[in-house]
Design a protein around this motif. Structure first.
Motif, mmCIF file in Angstrom:
data_model
loop_
_atom_site.group_PDB
_atom_site.id
_atom_site.type_symbol
_atom_site.label_atom_id
_atom_site.label_comp_id
_atom_site.label_asym_id
_atom_site.label_seq_id
_atom_site.Cartn_x
_atom_site.Cartn_y
_atom_site.Cartn_z
ATOM 1 N N UNK A 360 0.989 -1.344 -0.092
ATOM 2 C CA UNK A 360 0.428 0.596 -0.112
ATOM 3 C C UNK A 360 0.781 1.282 0.377
ATOM 4 N N UNK A 361 2.020 1.013 0.678
ATOM 5 C CA UNK A 361 2.881 2.241 0.792
ATOM 6 C C UNK A 361 3.717 2.832 -0.592
ATOM 7 N N UNK A 362 4.115 1.441 -0.444
ATOM 8 C CA UNK A 362 4.963 1.686 -2.459
ATOM 9 C C UNK A 362 3.612 2.232 -3.821
ATOM 10 N N UNK A 363 2.437 1.757 -3.254
ATOM 11 C CA UNK A 363 1.422 1.949 -4.058
ATOM 12 C C UNK A 363 1.319 3.391 -4.556
ATOM 13 N N UNK A 364 1.190 3.917 -3.424
ATOM 14 C CA UNK A 364 1.055 5.376 -2.760
ATOM 15 C C UNK A 364 2.285 6.395 -3.580
ATOM 16 N N UNK A 365 3.526 5.885 -2.943
ATOM 17 C CA UNK A 365 4.752 6.632 -3.188
ATOM 18 C C UNK A 365 5.155 6.886 -4.787
ATOM 19 N N UNK A 366 4.746 6.187 -5.496
ATOM 20 C CA UNK A 366 5.212 5.632 -7.009
ATOM 21 C C UNK A 366 3.638 6.683 -7.600
ATOM 22 N N UNK A 367 2.956 6.371 -7.103
ATOM 23 C CA UNK A 367 1.910 7.815 -7.910
ATOM 24 C C UNK A 367 2.468 9.322 -7.942
ATOM 25 N N UNK A 368 3.439 9.647 -6.590
ATOM 26 C CA UNK A 368 3.709 10.972 -5.959
ATOM 27 C C UNK A 368 4.847 10.511 -6.747
ATOM 28 N N UNK A 369 5.627 9.902 -6.813
ATOM 29 C CA UNK A 369 7.445 9.348 -7.873
ATOM 30 C C UNK A 369 6.253 10.210 -9.474
ATOM 31 N N UNK A 370 5.363 9.484 -9.928
ATOM 32 C CA UNK A 370 5.041 9.974 -11.794
ATOM 33 C C UNK A 370 4.217 11.228 -11.717
ATOM 34 N N UNK A 371 4.164 11.758 -10.379
ATOM 35 C CA UNK A 371 3.807 13.310 -10.628
ATOM 36 C C UNK A 371 4.596 14.108 -10.402
ATOM 37 N N UNK A 372 5.817 13.587 -9.820
ATOM 38 C CA UNK A 372 6.765 14.557 -9.244
ATOM 39 C C UNK A 372 7.969 14.501 -10.717
ATOM 40 N N UNK A 373 7.822 13.215 -11.318
ATOM 41 C CA UNK A 373 8.536 13.106 -12.711
ATOM 42 C C UNK A 373 7.837 14.418 -14.331
ATOM 43 N N UNK A 374 6.270 13.918 -14.366
ATOM 44 C CA UNK A 374 6.085 14.660 -14.925
ATOM 45 C C UNK A 374 6.212 15.906 -14.311
ATOM 46 N N UNK A 375 6.234 16.794 -13.336
ATOM 47 C CA UNK A 375 6.170 18.257 -13.493
ATOM 48 C C UNK A 375 7.915 18.307 -13.595
ATOM 49 N N UNK A 376 8.621 17.499 -13.060
ATOM 50 C CA UNK A 376 9.718 17.855 -14.096
ATOM 51 C C UNK A 376 9.958 17.694 -15.537
ATOM 52 N N UNK A 377 9.432 17.387 -16.232
ATOM 53 C CA UNK A 377 9.263 17.340 -17.563
ATOM 54 C C UNK A 377 9.493 15.531 -18.281
ATOM 55 N N UNK A 378 10.141 14.923 -16.980
ATOM 56 C CA UNK A 378 10.326 13.347 -17.651
ATOM 57 C C UNK A 378 9.505 12.558 -18.075
ATOM 58 N N UNK A 379 8.237 12.187 -18.881
ATOM 59 C CA UNK A 379 7.382 12.151 -19.447
ATOM 60 C C UNK A 379 7.374 10.434 -19.326
ATOM 61 N N UNK A 380 8.280 10.745 -19.729
ATOM 62 C CA UNK A 380 8.118 8.911 -19.778
ATOM 63 C C UNK A 380 8.680 7.955 -18.851
ATOM 64 N N UNK A 381 9.334 8.371 -17.148
ATOM 65 C CA UNK A 381 9.423 8.093 -16.575
ATOM 66 C C UNK A 381 8.385 8.402 -15.655
ATOM 67 N N UNK A 382 7.527 8.953 -15.517
ATOM 68 C CA UNK A 382 5.860 9.219 -15.405
ATOM 69 C C UNK A 382 5.603 8.619 -15.803
ATOM 70 N N UNK A 383 5.487 7.904 -17.496
ATOM 71 C CA UNK A 383 4.146 6.789 -17.426
ATOM 72 C C UNK A 383 4.963 5.675 -17.389
ATOM 73 N N UNK A 384 6.225 5.081 -16.205
ATOM 74 C CA UNK A 384 6.362 4.305 -16.564
ATOM 75 C C UNK A 384 6.280 4.157 -14.724
ATOM 76 N N UNK A 385 6.845 5.267 -14.348
ATOM 77 C CA UNK A 385 6.235 4.602 -12.506
ATOM 78 C C UNK A 385 4.781 4.654 -12.331
ATOM 79 N N UNK A 386 3.577 5.588 -12.949
ATOM 80 C CA UNK A 386 2.376 5.347 -13.619
ATOM 81 C C UNK A 386 2.650 3.444 -13.715
ATOM 82 N N UNK A 387 2.612 3.174 -14.445
ATOM 83 C CA UNK A 387 1.885 1.471 -15.197
ATOM 84 C C UNK A 387 2.854 0.929 -13.897
ATOM 85 N N UNK A 388 3.254 1.308 -13.184
ATOM 86 C CA UNK A 388 4.092 0.652 -12.337
ATOM 87 C C UNK A 388 2.829 0.632 -10.732
#
Length: 720
Positions: A360-388
């Motif tokens: 459960x904690x890992x899921x929420x962490x990955x969601x925040x990770x994807x949002x942070x990567x999206x804000x930073x402009x790393x869309x491919x990394x954000x998509x990868x985090x989102x899929x995980x």
């Protein structure tokens, strides 16, 4: 935004944090378990009493002091020996040696059983509960907590009874049974008030009660309990207890939307902890300071606090604090544009939760990770985090669904067995009556008619009761079924109901031959799937509080009911996500419905505590069924594709809808390639997408003729 280890918000470390705090509060109470009356204390008891505060805040120094007492313990009274072993367990757990802590907890239990002393046994059981919490063995900890409370309440040890009641209350809170948790913690406070010679019990009870009220979002009551906690803590002049109280104040302040007060409480706590040399507490407070600066977008300061927290956690070998510090440092670096460093630190933090299998904690962490990567402009990394995150979300949901089904089945079987037992009992009563009738017939023939009449009445009454019991059971089963299909907050269908409905549709339609026919002939009437997610929902919770977030979700549910038809299925998909399944609409009207959803929601504003909260959503959609290569996709894969379209909408600016209209040149690719990266497939010309742009907040819904915000895009080889 960010990771914290104290307070009670919906951050991704919430469950781990609650367990840690529950154990910490209970350990603080556990350290008070010396004889209740001061006049009964030996000099050795008094020395252990002095060490117990050290055990809570500086366990390394406390352990040294305890080991010096070891030669005197063998000749001490049984309860003094038990208290000594309890404090050894507490210090070992505070130093991260849960294996040794568990060993000493078991020794206390065995020692108490050998003496037939329920107080010592209950103390050992509670000590074991805290170690199980620290080891994340929550189910075993919950079960043992209730057993320990029952045993403790049979003793005359007042401090032990308070501690056991607090632990039971925290256990109910862990299970989200807030009414029972509140009852227990209020009882603990009432029991602790008369114990003036043991103020620590009252502090532990007030601390737990304030946190529970915060968790229940009853901030006025939480504040009242906190005020009493701060006043009582000031009386004993303990820097450690005051630091604990300030951490509780931080949790209340951050959840109730008071960031300045939260920051002030953390800095005061940090000062107290550093003066005491409580390095593990320092590490946790530094993590929280990094988190609160991330919320304020002060990334350099957040990185500074995260670096300090990392150094502290490495020195104390606090793995949970280390993981949180690395995640916060990663977010800070990403916020400053240092993408490579940020990803390295964040991935290191995630690895810890993967090691703990803390999904459960890992899921929420990955969601925040994807949002942070999206804000930073790393869309491919954000998509990868989102899929995980999405894969983990589906896994957790299936696990929860199976558990719920098993629980419902077990409950039904239990009620069925009970009903059978009652029927057998009644049958035995009837048979007994018949035997008595035969005996009476032999002795007194003139009473035969009367006995048969009475027997008939008894059978009739019993039969009526059986029918009534069966009817009541049927009603309760129907109520249970209804409750299991609806989301309690929005009264929409839940995810489980949608899945059961789609499986039933498969079965009833023989794998949907009519839908296959539609897919082959591209009929004008199609089904459609819409998946929407609230934009920046976490910011609403962080800024205005969770009650405002709940109001937003209910508003969206009402807007969807207005925008769609009664025959359409609207589902609370999870968190801030909603899904709509429309069984029959014109193919050319799919984009129009997406536009209606976008503008219908963005045109509304929620009035909450003198604030107007505007809301936008991002949407992914597609006709249903989807048939690449003339082979209809199963509904699960169709939903997954819509989910990917939703993420494209969020990654490309939010407040818009991306729709999968069909597939081109499918013979040159495969569905697996498309599902791996929808955007790449779109750019390669294999997927036909349409984009519907939402209007600014407050824009009234447009008339059906206004379609200027709908764009059809077959591919985007030259950009978008």
């Amino acid at each position: 935004m960010g990771v914290k280890l104290a307070g009670l918000t919906n951050s991704w470390l919430l469950r781990t944090k609650r367990r840690a705090l529950a154990a910490a509060v209970a350990l603080a109470c556990a350290s008070a378990l010396l004889p209740a009356s001061a006049q009964d204390q030996s000099p050795l008891d008094e020395r252990i009493l002095e060490i117990r505060e050290q055990a809570r805040f500086v366990p390394d120094k406390a352990l040294q002091q305890l080991l010096k007492l070891e030669p005197e313990i063998a000749a001490a009274a049984p309860r003094t020996q038990a208290e000594f072993m309890t404090q050894i367990s507490a210090t070992r757990m505070g130093l991260g040696r849960n294996d040794i802590a568990l060993e000493f907890a078991e020794k206390v239990i065995a020692y108490g059983k050998s003496l037939h002393d329920n107080a010592i046994v209950a103390k050992g059981m509670l000590t074991k509960v805290y170690v199980l919490f620290a080891q994340a063995d929550v189910k075993a900890a919950h079960q043992l907590a209730f057993e320990a409370e029952k045993l403790a309440m049979s003793t005359s040890d007042a401090a032990l009874r308070v501690q056991a009641t607090i632990t039971a209350g925290q256990t109910y809170a862990e299970q989200a049974n807030f009414p029972q948790a509140l009852t227990k913690l209020q009882q603990a406070v009432d029991m602790a008030r008369p114990a003036t010679d043991d103020p620590v019990s009252l502090l532990a009870a007030l601390n737990a009660l304030s946190k529970l009220y915060t968790q229940m979002r009853e901030y006025d009551k939480a504040s009242a309990a906190l005020d009493e906690l701060l006043a009582e803590t000031g009386k004993i002049k303990s820097p450690g207890r005051m630091a604990m109280a300030k951490n509780t104040e931080y949790g209340l302040a951050i959840d109730s939307g008071q960031p300045k007060r939260a920051m002030r409480a953390l800095l005061q706590s940090l000062e107290l902890e550093r003066k005491m040399g409580a390095e593990r507490m320092v590490g946790i407070t530094l993590v929280n300071l990094a988190d609160i600066n991330l919320k304020q977008h002060d990334f350099p300061r957040a990185a500074q606090y995260a670096a300090e927290a990392l150094r502290s956690s490495l020195a104390t070998q606090d793995k949970s604090a280390e993981a949180a510090a690395r995640a916060n440092m990663g977010q800070a670096y990403l916020g400053m544009g240092r993408i490579a460093e940020g990803k390295k630190q964040y991935e290191a933090g995630l690895a810890r939760y993967e090691q703990e299998n803390n999904k459960p904690d890992l899921q929420a962490a990955l969601r925040e990770y994807g949002e942070a990567l999206e804000r930073a402009g790393d869309l491919s990394g954000a998509v990868s985090a989102y899929h995980r995150e999405r894969a983990l979300s589906n896994e957790l949901f299936e696990t929860q669904r199976r558990q719920s089904v098993l629980e419902l089945q077990e409950k039904y079987e239990s009620e069925k067995r009970q009903r059978q037992i009652e029927l057998l009992s009644r049958e035995n009563q009837v048979k007994g009556a018949e035997i008595d009738n035969r005996r009476l017939q032999q002795r007194v023939w003139w009473l035969l008619a009367l006995v048969f009449a009475l027997a008939s009445m008894v059978v009739g009454l019993l039969y009526r009761k059986v029918r009534h019991a069966n009817a009541q059971l049927e009603v309760k089963n129907m109520e249970l079924k209804a409750q299991s299909t609806l989301d309690p907050l929005t009264s929409l269908y839940n995810r489980r109901h949608f899945q059961d409905y789609m499986r039933g549709l498969n079965t009833a339609a023989g794998q949907k031959p009519e839908l296959e026919k539609r897919a082959h002939h591209r009929d004008d009437i199609v089904g459609a799937l819409f998946l929407l997610d609230v934009d920046h929902f976490k910011n609403i919770n962080d800024t205005y509080g969770h009650a405002a977030g709940d109001a937003v979700l209910k508003m969206i549910a009402e807007n969807l009911r207005v925008a769609l038809r009664e025959t359409d299925m609207i589902v609370r998909w999870g968190g801030e996500e909603f899904l709509a399944f429309l069984p029959a609409i014109p193919r050319h009207g799919v984009d129009e419905i997406a536009r209606r959803i976008l503008t219908g929601i963005s045109s509304q504003a929620i009035r909450y505590q003198e604030h107007d909260i505007s809301v936008n959503v991002s949407v992914g959609f597609a006709p249903f069924p989807l048939a690449p290569g003339d082979v209809p996709l199963p509904w699960e894969r169709a939903v997954n594709l819509v989910d990917m379209a939703l993420y494209l909408a969020k990654a490309h600016g939010r407040n818009r809808a991306y729709g999968v209209r069909g597939f081109e040149n499918f013979h040159l690719t495969s569905m697996e390639v498309i599902e791996q990266d929808l955007e790449r497939a779109w750019r390669a010309g294999y997927v036909d997408l349409s984009v519907v742009l939402g209007g600014p907040p407050g824009t009234p819904p447009a008339s059906p003729s206004e379609h200027s915000n709908v764009v059809s895009i077959k591919h985007a080889k030259t950009g978008h």
